[in-house]
Scaffold this active site. Structure first.
Site, PDB file in Angstrom:
ATOM      1  N   HIS A 235      17.653  -8.024   1.744  1.00  0.00           N
ATOM      2  CA  HIS A 235      16.612  -8.732   0.997  1.00  0.00           C
ATOM      3  C   HIS A 235      16.680 -10.244   1.149  1.00  0.00           C
ATOM      4  O   HIS A 235      16.086 -10.984   0.375  1.00  0.00           O
ATOM      5  CB  HIS A 235      16.601  -8.298  -0.475  1.00  0.00           C
ATOM      6  CG  HIS A 235      16.520  -6.802  -0.619  1.00  0.00           C
ATOM      7  ND1 HIS A 235      15.438  -6.099  -0.177  1.00  0.00           N
ATOM      8  CD2 HIS A 235      17.410  -5.890  -1.084  1.00  0.00           C
ATOM      9  CE1 HIS A 235      15.642  -4.795  -0.383  1.00  0.00           C
ATOM     10  NE2 HIS A 235      16.838  -4.651  -0.919  1.00  0.00           N
ATOM     11  N   ARG A 292       5.490 -20.189  -6.368  1.00  0.00           N
ATOM     12  CA  ARG A 292       6.176 -21.425  -5.958  1.00  0.00           C
ATOM     13  C   ARG A 292       5.898 -21.656  -4.480  1.00  0.00           C
ATOM     14  O   ARG A 292       5.301 -20.800  -3.811  1.00  0.00           O
ATOM     15  CB  ARG A 292       7.686 -21.249  -6.144  1.00  0.00           C
ATOM     16  CG  ARG A 292       8.202 -20.059  -5.348  1.00  0.00           C
ATOM     17  CD  ARG A 292       9.697 -20.035  -5.134  1.00  0.00           C
ATOM     18  NE  ARG A 292      10.033 -19.119  -4.067  1.00  0.00           N
ATOM     19  CZ  ARG A 292      10.171 -17.802  -4.198  1.00  0.00           C
ATOM     20  NH1 ARG A 292       9.999 -17.227  -5.366  1.00  0.00           N
ATOM     21  NH2 ARG A 292      10.467 -17.044  -3.150  1.00  0.00           N
TER      22      ARG A 292
HETATM   23  C1  MV4 Z   1       9.245  -0.989  -1.021  1.00  0.00           C
HETATM   24  C2  MV4 Z   1       9.639  -0.424   0.210  1.00  0.00           C
HETATM   25  C3  MV4 Z   1       9.078   0.790   0.549  1.00  0.00           C
HETATM   26  N1  MV4 Z   1       8.216   1.414  -0.277  1.00  0.00           N
HETATM   27  N2  MV4 Z   1       8.345  -0.332  -1.796  1.00  0.00           N
HETATM   28  C4  MV4 Z   1      12.392  -4.550  -1.059  1.00  0.00           C
HETATM   29  C5  MV4 Z   1      12.498  -5.744  -1.953  1.00  0.00           C
HETATM   30  C6  MV4 Z   1      11.478  -5.534  -2.993  1.00  0.00           C
HETATM   31  N3  MV4 Z   1      10.875  -6.757  -3.400  1.00  0.00           N
HETATM   32  C7  MV4 Z   1      10.519  -4.565  -2.390  1.00  0.00           C
HETATM   33  N4  MV4 Z   1      11.154  -3.927  -1.314  1.00  0.00           N
HETATM   34  C8  MV4 Z   1      10.664  -2.799  -0.742  1.00  0.00           C
HETATM   35  N5  MV4 Z   1       9.733  -2.145  -1.468  1.00  0.00           N
HETATM   36  C9  MV4 Z   1       7.884   0.839  -1.425  1.00  0.00           C
HETATM   37  N6  MV4 Z   1       7.024   1.487  -2.232  1.00  0.00           N
HETATM   38  C10 MV4 Z   1      10.554  -1.112   0.983  1.00  0.00           C
HETATM   39  C11 MV4 Z   1      11.081  -2.309   0.507  1.00  0.00           C
HETATM   40  C12 MV4 Z   1      12.019  -2.952   1.360  1.00  0.00           C
HETATM   41  C13 MV4 Z   1      11.728  -4.193   1.965  1.00  0.00           C
HETATM   42  C14 MV4 Z   1      10.532  -4.845   1.754  1.00  0.00           C
HETATM   43  C15 MV4 Z   1      10.259  -6.042   2.356  1.00  0.00           C
HETATM   44  C16 MV4 Z   1      11.188  -6.609   3.203  1.00  0.00           C
HETATM   45  C17 MV4 Z   1      12.388  -5.985   3.435  1.00  0.00           C
HETATM   46  C18 MV4 Z   1      12.670  -4.769   2.813  1.00  0.00           C
HETATM   47  C19 MV4 Z   1      13.888  -4.131   3.060  1.00  0.00           C
HETATM   48  C20 MV4 Z   1      14.163  -2.962   2.463  1.00  0.00           C
HETATM   49  C21 MV4 Z   1      13.232  -2.366   1.599  1.00  0.00           C
END
Ligand code: MV4
Length: 661
Positions: A235, A292
């Site tokens: 993240h 931001r």
């Molecule tokens: C998700 C996802 C897959 N499906 N939501 C990771 C941080 C948080 N802010 C939201 N994230 C994710 N949400 C659903 N429904 C996968 C991620 C995610 C991710 C998202 C953006 C950038 C990198 C990531 C790495 C792992 C998981």
């Protein structure tokens, strides 16, 4: 426009805000902790106010001290940067209450977007597509399981109050649901003091695409296109680019317009970002809004020609946006990487220390945003990001090449850093083919880590030949322990093998070099071959088995800092071992110079063969191995390890003629 603003931040973003402010004729006040009293952001600003001790809680997070500093210096507004207090509604309110302008949205807009479930409800009303899921108040186990079954597994549990992946759990089967729910609730409670969960359909290998928005208080809002930030590690964003590659014109417009609707729905003011996930079918879903300026804002600046900090200041001082959506065009492509003080070879652990060298690249289309200089310290107190390097090009390929090239020219020593890792990401075929997903780093892990054995051999040879070829620096060195300080004539007089011991990454290696007229023959363990080195003003070119590699080198004492392809290696010279064949008449073996006996390998009466090591002595940080010139028996040996001996002193007497066994 304001006459003076205070920047409630440190590092590169504080420097960045000062840069635009000064261009607009706005004076800046920096704030600093004790760890940052001489930092670049303090130097760049017009004035600076001390906040307190190094920990953020006692300095950069102290609302009262920051407001008092603004009042005391006559600043009219506060720019919060990112991190610290930038998304703290209480801070935005405290600014208002003190008669100061918070350069950002209203406290209400910050609060509205602070809760994931609240934000979803608002976005749903504004017609922004959501990931199918549940974001209501009812939270009992049985009800949540019911909701998960309705949307179908796999699902993702997310903390309602959360961010950064804390309190997040993927659940692939009904049977795992309750245990995962309780785990996520515990984590959310610990991190945010709020255990409420939302449930979403789990998207497989989505892309993270976000949209930059700018809005004024007169009801105008535009989108400044999109960024792909899919390449993340735990993240933490690592590579960001604009525009997001491969989006159709329709998708780009649809996302941009949804982002503008979202901003208008909360009467947003200033610069903000809507984060979306994009699935394999090109569907986009709202994830969260960041209220931001973001770390990665420069890529949007480079493709749009806008200065986002300038517009933050203009809108905060009440000016309307002087343009509308139709005035904005995407020009070229920009890619940013975040240079972190961390060690890719040991699980990306943060690395701290003093920057012995901090040479950042410059060049056509390359921008470096940093708050560090040579001599500064990277401390444990703050984020380990040292710099952002951003490249622009007419095409994505050109931008990627420029960025990789800039990183190869980056020279950092004193802390471990991820520059070499970033070069590997940028030159990876999957990256160049824009094969982006949130799983990129995991998927290509093996290609992105650990230098090869080949690289190690080259480094060791470089170090070994360097010590033999570097002229005696007696005229400008007081360091008598330095391997460079030995007498040159000694080297010229002997034509045998030199053994050079070099420490690299915590291990000591032995390099054997035998000079011939044009090159050296080398042996490192099993590896044998030929090499030669040319040296000119810190640029070293190693030719090894007909392959040329160039490095930048900086020598200090017994250390050689080597830079190549953005990587840094530190070579330590333990001691050299020299074969001292000249110090004998065949019977008496004399000390070649004043020194100390390291080891005595034979005793009186021992039979020895030609080439056997009789003893090793140390002088001027070099070890001198003294070998038998012929077969014989030890007649006299009156020294022991640790003895100091003087030049010419007889160390061993060998009775020749007797053939052992
Ligand atoms: C998700 C996802 C897959 N499906 N939501 C990771 C941080 C948080 N802010 C939201 N994230 C994710 N949400 C659903 N429904 C996968 C991620 C995610 C991710 C998202 C953006 C950038 C990198 C990531 C790495 C792992 C998981």
């Amino acid at each position: 426009m304001f006459k003076k603003i205070l920047i409630a931040n440190r590092g590169e973003i504080s420097c960045r805000v000062t840069r635009s402010a000064h261009r607009l004729g706005v004076r800046t006040v920096a704030v600093y902790s004790d760890a940052d009293a001489t930092a670049m952001h303090v130097e760049r600003a017009d004035e600076a106010v001390r906040l307190g001790p190094a920990p953020s809680r006692e300095s950069y997070l102290c609302v009262d001290k920051i407001i008092a500093a603004a009042k005391a210096t006559g600043a009219e507004a506060i720019h919060p940067g990112y991190g610290f207090l930038s998304e703290n509604a209480g801070f935005a309110q405290a600014c208002r209450d003190a008669g100061l302008v918070f350069i950002g949205p209203s406290p209400d807009a910050i609060t509205a977007m602070g809760s994931k479930s609240g934000a979803k409800t608002l976005m749903e009303k504004a017609g922004v597509p959501l990931i199918p899921g549940y974001h209501g108040d009812e939270q009992n186990d049985a009800f949540l399981l019911e909701k998960a079954l309705e949307m179908g597994f796999p699902v993702l549990l997310k903390a309602s109050a959360g961010g950064g992946g804390k309190g997040m759990r993927a659940v692939h089967h009904e049977s795992e649901f309750t245990e995962a729910l309780h785990g996520a609730q515990r984590e959310a409670m610990n991190a945010f003091g709020d255990q409420r969960m939302l449930i979403e359909k789990l998207l497989l290998e989505p892309r993270h695409v976000e949209v930059q928005v700018l809005a004024d208080r007169h009801g105008n809002a535009v989108y400044v296109f999109d960024r792909d930030c899919s390449i993340q590690r735990r993240h933490q964003k690592v590579v960001e680019e604009a525009p997001a590659p491969g989006l159709s014109a329709e998708l780009r417009t649809a996302m941009g317009e949804a982002a503008v609707r979202a901003a208008k729905a909360i009467s947003y003011e200033g610069a903000g970002t809507l984060e979306f996930l994009v699935d394999k079918n090109g569907q986009f879903y709202f994830m969260e809004m960041n209220t931001r300026l973001q770390v990665e804002h420069p890529v949007s600046e480079l493709i749009s020609g806008l200065d986002l900090v300038e517009w933050q200041l203009r809108v905060a001082s009440g000016e309307p946006l002087g343009f509308d959506q139709g005035d904005l065009r995407v020009k070229g492509h920009a890619i940013e990487v975040r240079l972190y003080a961390e060690d890719p070879d040991s699980g990306f652990l943060p690395s701290t220390g003093t920057l012995r060298h901090f040479d950042m690249p410059a060049g056509e289309g390359v921008r470096v945003d940093t708050g560090y200089r040579t001599g500064d310290s990277v401390s444990v107190y703050y984020d380990p990001m040292m710099a952002k390097v951003i490249a622009w090009g007419e095409t994505r390929d050109i931008a990627a090449q420029r960025l990789a090239d800039a990183l190869r020219k980056t020279r950092i020593a004193g802390v471990k850093h991820n520059t070499g890792f970033l070069v590997k990401v940028l030159s990876h075929p999957a990256f160049l083919a824009a094969g982006l997903s949130t799983h990129f780093i995991e998927e290509h892990h093996a290609d992105l880590l650990s230098p090869s054995e080949n690289d190690k051999t080259a480094l060791l040879l470089l170090g070994a030949v360097y010590t033999l070829q570097t002229p005696h620096p007696a005229a400008n060195s007081n360091d008598h322990c330095s391997p460079w300080s030995r007498l040159q004539g000694f080297r010229i007089a002997q034509h045998d093998e030199s053994l050079i011991r070099i420490s690299l990454q915590g291990e000591t290696h032995e390099v054997a070099l035998t000079p011939s007229r044009t090159h050296y023959e080398y042996a490192i363990g099993e590896h044998r071959g030929e090499c030669a080195l040319t040296l000119k003003e810190g640029l070293a070119c190693l030719i090894r088995d007909s392959h040329l590699t160039s490095f930048h080198v900086v020598s200090t004492g017994n250390r050689l800092d080597v830079f190549a392809h953005g990587e840094h290696a530190e070579l330590g010279f333990v001691t050299h071992t020299h074969e001292s064949s000249s110090a004998s008449d065949g019977r008496h073996y004399n000390a070649p110079m004043n020194g100390r006996i390291v080891s005595v390998n034979v005793s009186k009466g021992d039979a020895v063969k030609e080439g056997d090591t009789l003893l090793v002595m140390e002088a001027m940080k070099m070890e001198h191995r003294i070998r038998a010139h012929g077969n014989g028996v030890i007649a006299t040996i009156d020294i022991v390890a640790g003895d100091l001996v003087s030049e010419g002193q007889v160390l061993v007497e060998l009775e020749s003629g007797a053939t052992p066994e």
